[in-house]
Design an enzyme around this catalytic site. Structure first.
Site, short mmCIF file in Angstrom:
data_model
loop_
_atom_site.label_atom_id
_atom_site.label_comp_id
_atom_site.label_asym_id
_atom_site.label_seq_id
_atom_site.Cartn_x
_atom_site.Cartn_y
_atom_site.Cartn_z
N THR A 40 0.71 -1.25 -0.18
CA THR A 40 0.32 0.22 0.05
C THR A 40 0.83 1.33 -0.32
OG1 THR A 40 -1.82 -1.29 1.17
CG2 THR A 40 -1.66 1.41 1.64
N ARG A 78 -13.34 -7.95 -0.28
CA ARG A 78 -13.19 -7.67 1.81
C ARG A 78 -12.69 -6.39 0.96
NH1 ARG A 78 -7.19 -5.58 1.91
NH2 ARG A 78 -7.13 -5.79 4.48
N GLY A 125 -9.97 -3.09 2.82
CA GLY A 125 -9.16 -3.11 4.65
C GLY A 125 -9.30 -1.75 4.86
N ASP A 126 -8.51 -1.56 6.17
CA ASP A 126 -7.98 -0.56 6.80
C ASP A 126 -7.93 0.80 5.82
OD1 ASP A 126 -5.53 -0.84 6.27
OD2 ASP A 126 -4.82 0.45 8.05
N THR A 142 -0.38 1.06 6.84
CA THR A 142 0.51 -0.23 6.02
C THR A 142 0.26 -1.23 6.62
OG1 THR A 142 1.23 -1.28 4.15
CG2 THR A 142 2.32 1.02 5.31
N GLY A 143 -0.18 -2.39 6.53
CA GLY A 143 0.05 -3.70 7.20
C GLY A 143 -1.34 -4.78 7.10
N GLY A 152 -4.73 -5.30 7.24
CA GLY A 152 -5.90 -4.74 7.53
C GLY A 152 -6.83 -4.22 8.66
N1 ASP Z 1 -3.57 -1.74 4.80
C1 ASP Z 1 -3.74 -2.59 3.22
C2 ASP Z 1 -4.88 -3.86 3.36
O1 ASP Z 1 -5.08 -4.56 4.45
C3 ASP Z 1 -2.36 -3.61 3.16
C4 ASP Z 1 -1.47 -2.65 3.17
O2 ASP Z 1 -1.02 -1.97 4.31
O3 ASP Z 1 -0.33 -3.50 2.21
O4 ASP Z 1 -5.50 -3.96 2.14
#
Ligand code: ASP
Length: 333
Positions: free
Chosen positions: A194, A222, A224-225, A245-246, A248
């Site tokens: 991300t 789905r 994400g965050d 990022t991470g 989600g």
């Molecule tokens: N946070 C993002 C998600 O869960 C993924 C990412 O940070 O790469 O969609």
């Protein structure tokens, strides 16, 4: 750092800054080639310079972060725009959000296809609609109405992401309810990429934005965050601008980005202290692996993560400029 530096003409010179990320996860030097490392660093630096020059010329935090994110979306190495990961169905569905700390205006989009720069669509939602969050076909229709640039599926294709997806597309191992073991595997394969940007401009306004293809092999629509205001993206001039990022799902459950703001507002902690509280304690307690970048309205910056790496870069009007990929390794110029 002083809040403001007064000049003789009673004009206040406000420190300004930009921080960007290109995703967090298990990013190990041992998995990287020197060429790839260089390409990632160059990609980050291009985006950093593009966004920073807007701030330097007196532009707004909003313009700076949109500019920086577009450069990252157009770079196939990052999981946003071109180069987004594949869903279970083998297509790209992108999420993005933007928020202005001055007036708490926000725009988000989720599950959007074929829009070249999803961050522009999030901006359009914020600036030119009566809504905050649009999804799926409706969001795509709005992109067309606003005259945004569309691209065919092939534009978003990258061999690297396709190979990642091919390995797991026939399994459910990487679905949302994966076990901790599966999550470790997922991160080993570096599925997080991300992109995000936060800025403080010369007027003391701050803003945050995040753009993503989400997680590889995601299904059932789905989200994400990243596009959820308060989870992956949040900005408020009173406190901070944050892009996460991470993985989600834990970030959503922790209301991670807004939690940093709340800790600053109600407990009086500094930006970096509040970010560490959320990343190293709250998120860890629910297996939330990843990180975040932040600025406050005095131009302070922070980049905090609990994974082995986070693609990141920052530049401030105090002359600091740093780029990093791995934990404990940051090159400053
Ligand atoms: N946070 C993002 C998600 O869960 C993924 C990412 O940070 O790469 O969609």
């Amino acid at each position: 750092m002083n809040k403001f530096e007064a000049s003789s003409s009673s004009h206040f010179m406000q420190p300004f800054s930009l921080v960007i990320h290109g995703g967090a996860g298990t990013i190990l030097k041992s998995d990287m080639t020197p060429e790839l490392e260089k390409a990632y660093s160059q990609g980050l630096e291009m985006a950093l310079n593009a966004g920073y020059s807007i701030l330097e010329n007196g532009g707004t935090a909003i313009d700076a972060i949109v500019t920086a994110i577009k450069v990252l979306e157009d770079n196939v190495l990052f999981n946003a725009g071109k180069g987004s990961v594949f869903t279970k169905k083998g297509v790209q569905e992108m999420d993005a959000a933007i928020m202005s700390g001055k007036d708490l205006a926000a725009g988000s989009i989720a599950g959007v296809r074929n829009v070249r720069n999803p961050i522009e669509l999030a901006y359009e939602v914020m600036a030119n609609s009566n809504h905050v969050f649009l999804s799926g076909k409706g969001a795509n229709d709005f992109a067309i109405k606003q005259g945004l640039k569309l691209e065919p599926d092939e534009y978003f294709f990258s061999a690297f992401r396709y190979d990642q997806w091919k390995e797991i597309r026939d399994s459910d191992n990487y679905s949302l309810d994966h076990t901790h073991q599966d999550l470790a595997e997922l991160m080993k394969d570096k599925k997080f990429g991300t992109v995000g940007a936060v800025a403080c401009d010369q007027h003391g306004n701050i803003a945050a934005a995040t753009s993503t293809g989400g997680m590889t092999n995601k299904k059932y629509g789905r989200i994400g965050d990243s596009p959820i205001i308060g989870a992956g993206t949040y900005a408020n001039n009173k406190t901070c601008a944050i892009s996460c990022t991470g993985h989600g799902e834990p970030f959503i459950r922790a209301c991670a980005a807004h939690d940093v703001s709340a800790i600053m507002e109600y407990k009086g902690l500094s930006l970096e202290e509040a970010m560490k509280e959320v990343v190293h304690h709250k998120l860890i307690s629910i297996d939330g692996i990843g990180g975040m970048i932040g600025v406050d309205a005095q131009g302070h910056t922070a980049m905090v993560f609990n994974s082995s790496g986070m693609y990141r870069a920052m530049k401030t009007s105090n002359g600091e400029k740093c780029i990093g990929i791995y934990k404990d390794e940051l090159s400053c110029f």
